[in-house]
Design a protein around this motif. Structure first.
Motif, short mmCIF file in Angstrom:
data_model
loop_
_atom_site.label_atom_id
_atom_site.label_comp_id
_atom_site.label_asym_id
_atom_site.label_seq_id
_atom_site.Cartn_x
_atom_site.Cartn_y
_atom_site.Cartn_z
N HIS A 249 0.93 -1.53 0.30
CA HIS A 249 -0.40 0.05 -0.39
C HIS A 249 1.47 1.34 -0.17
O HIS A 249 2.29 1.47 0.42
CB HIS A 249 -1.30 -0.07 0.90
N PRO A 250 0.54 2.30 -0.22
CA PRO A 250 1.22 3.35 -0.90
C PRO A 250 1.51 3.57 1.03
O PRO A 250 1.12 3.44 1.57
CB PRO A 250 0.11 3.98 -0.33
N GLY A 251 2.26 3.85 1.12
CA GLY A 251 3.86 4.42 2.56
C GLY A 251 4.09 2.98 3.66
O GLY A 251 4.36 3.05 3.95
N GLU A 252 3.68 2.04 2.73
CA GLU A 252 4.04 0.47 3.30
C GLU A 252 5.37 0.37 2.87
O GLU A 252 6.07 0.44 2.33
CB GLU A 252 3.18 -0.57 2.91
N SER A 253 6.34 -0.18 3.84
CA SER A 253 7.88 -0.49 4.53
C SER A 253 7.99 -1.33 3.05
O SER A 253 6.91 -2.82 3.31
CB SER A 253 8.59 -0.11 5.29
N SER A 254 9.21 -1.57 2.38
CA SER A 254 9.14 -2.97 1.06
C SER A 254 10.77 -2.94 1.52
O SER A 254 11.63 -2.41 1.70
CB SER A 254 8.58 -2.81 0.32
N ARG A 255 10.84 -3.90 0.71
CA ARG A 255 12.46 -4.72 0.29
C ARG A 255 12.45 -4.58 -0.61
O ARG A 255 11.62 -5.49 -1.53
CB ARG A 255 12.94 -5.74 1.13
N ILE A 256 13.62 -4.40 -1.85
CA ILE A 256 13.63 -5.22 -2.69
C ILE A 256 14.96 -5.80 -3.15
O ILE A 256 15.28 -5.94 -2.60
CB ILE A 256 14.48 -3.43 -3.78
N VAL A 257 13.88 -7.07 -3.74
CA VAL A 257 14.42 -8.26 -3.86
C VAL A 257 14.45 -8.58 -4.86
O VAL A 257 13.69 -8.07 -6.24
CB VAL A 257 13.80 -9.28 -3.07
N SER A 258 15.06 -9.81 -6.15
CA SER A 258 14.85 -9.75 -7.31
C SER A 258 13.13 -10.75 -7.59
O SER A 258 13.74 -11.78 -6.92
CB SER A 258 16.12 -11.18 -7.59
#
Length: 315
Positions: free
Chosen positions: A198-207
């Motif tokens: 969702h907008p503003g939700e934290s994420s991790r960048i993975v392949s």
């Protein structure tokens, strides 16, 4: 992160009309409507059409045709229509194959509850078939009711008891966490989708399919807080009236410590993304994230980690 903001084509009246036609004349007649509906979206929704093409180019490893994109949109429409029938009639209109049921039953019989983490592949509504087979165990699905209010209203009118069992993600992270903790204490099946933030939700960048992509961390923070078994769950659409429910063991429990949190999240999100990728390659037209998933249509942001429990992906 660039997020998908769903638009309900046609609104409440169109969805109500399709529902009436479907339940009055049956699934076979209603499916004939899918071709003009899919054609309308194919012609009118340029962003979704491009997002489909960008995904299919990765997963098919060949030149993508307009026919491929139309087929992708048509299958999505078919699974949406089938949600009506799963709610109104259970699984009697369908052939539902179940894989991994013994492991799921082992956890459910222990009474600890199970955290079922899926993705936007096929139809999560196929879980209703399992719920009918295990009436002794409650199914609680995390769903953002504000994403598609018209569709949600029509579906809940068909099955009010199912609507009452939904954990509404739009109420915020704290409310979701408390509702899921209550469900876990009752030995329930707790289900959500973990491939859309969702907008503003934290994420991790993975392949993912060979390119870095953002995945939300909220589901994994919740899993770490609940300390119950986690299984990957996919409700794959096989065409016609056939579905395949797959349950894969993922972890006896998830532990995301405060020290080394980023590394722990990267590891668990990478494992999850690899399983989603596996099913994308096996059933390429089943993945229904029609938005700028790899952030190729707009600006990209870097990864972030949050210490709080954010809102969760809709089903």
């Amino acid at each position: 992160m660039s997020h998908w903001r769903q638009r309900e084509g046609g609104g409440w009246f169109a969805i109500w009309l399709i529902r009436c036609i479907a339940l009055r004349f049956g699934r076979r007649v209603a499916r004939l409507l899918l071709y003009p509906i899919a054609g309308y979206f194919f012609l009118r929704r340029a962003d979704e059409r491009l997002a489909s093409r960008l995904y299919l180019e990765r997963v098919l490893d060949r030149p993508v045709t307009s026919r491929d994109v139309f087929h992708h949109i048509h299958l999505f429409a078919a699974t949406l229509l089938d949600r009506l029938f799963f709610l109104a009639r259970g699984e009697r209109d369908f052939v539902v194959e179940v894989e991994g049921l013994a492991e799921l039953d082992r956890h459910l019989d222990a009474g600890k509850g199970v955290f079922l983490i899926g993705s936007h592949q096929g139809s999560f509504e196929a879980l209703r078939a399992l719920s009918a087979r295990r009436p002794d165990v409650a199914l609680r699905v995390v769903l953002d009711k504000q994403k598609t209010p018209a569709l949600t209203a029509v579906l809940e009118a068909l099955a009010p008891d199912v609507g009452d069992a939904v954990i509404d993600a739009s109420r915020g992270g704290t409310s979701v966490a408390l509702a899921m903790a209550e469900g876990a204490s009752q030995g329930a099946m707790l289900a959500l989708l973990a491939d859309r933030g969702h907008p503003g939700e934290s994420s991790r960048i993975v392949s993912f399919l060979g390119t870095p992509a953002p995945f939300p961390v909220g589901p994994w923070l919740l899993a770490s807080a609940l300390k119950i078994p986690v299984m990957v769950c996919m409700g794959l659409y096989l065409g016609g009236n056939r579905y395949k429910l797959v349950f894969e063991p993922f972890a006896e429990s998830i532990d995301i410590p405060r020290v080394g949190r980023a590394e722990a999240l990267d590891a668990v999100v990478t494992r999850y993304a690899s399983r989603v990728e596996h099913y994308c390659r096996t059933y390429p037209f089943n993945w229904f994230n029609f938005y700028d998933f790899w952030q190729e249509m707009g600006a990209a942001d870097g990864p972030a980690v949050s210490a709080h429990v954010p809102r969760h992906s809709d089903a």
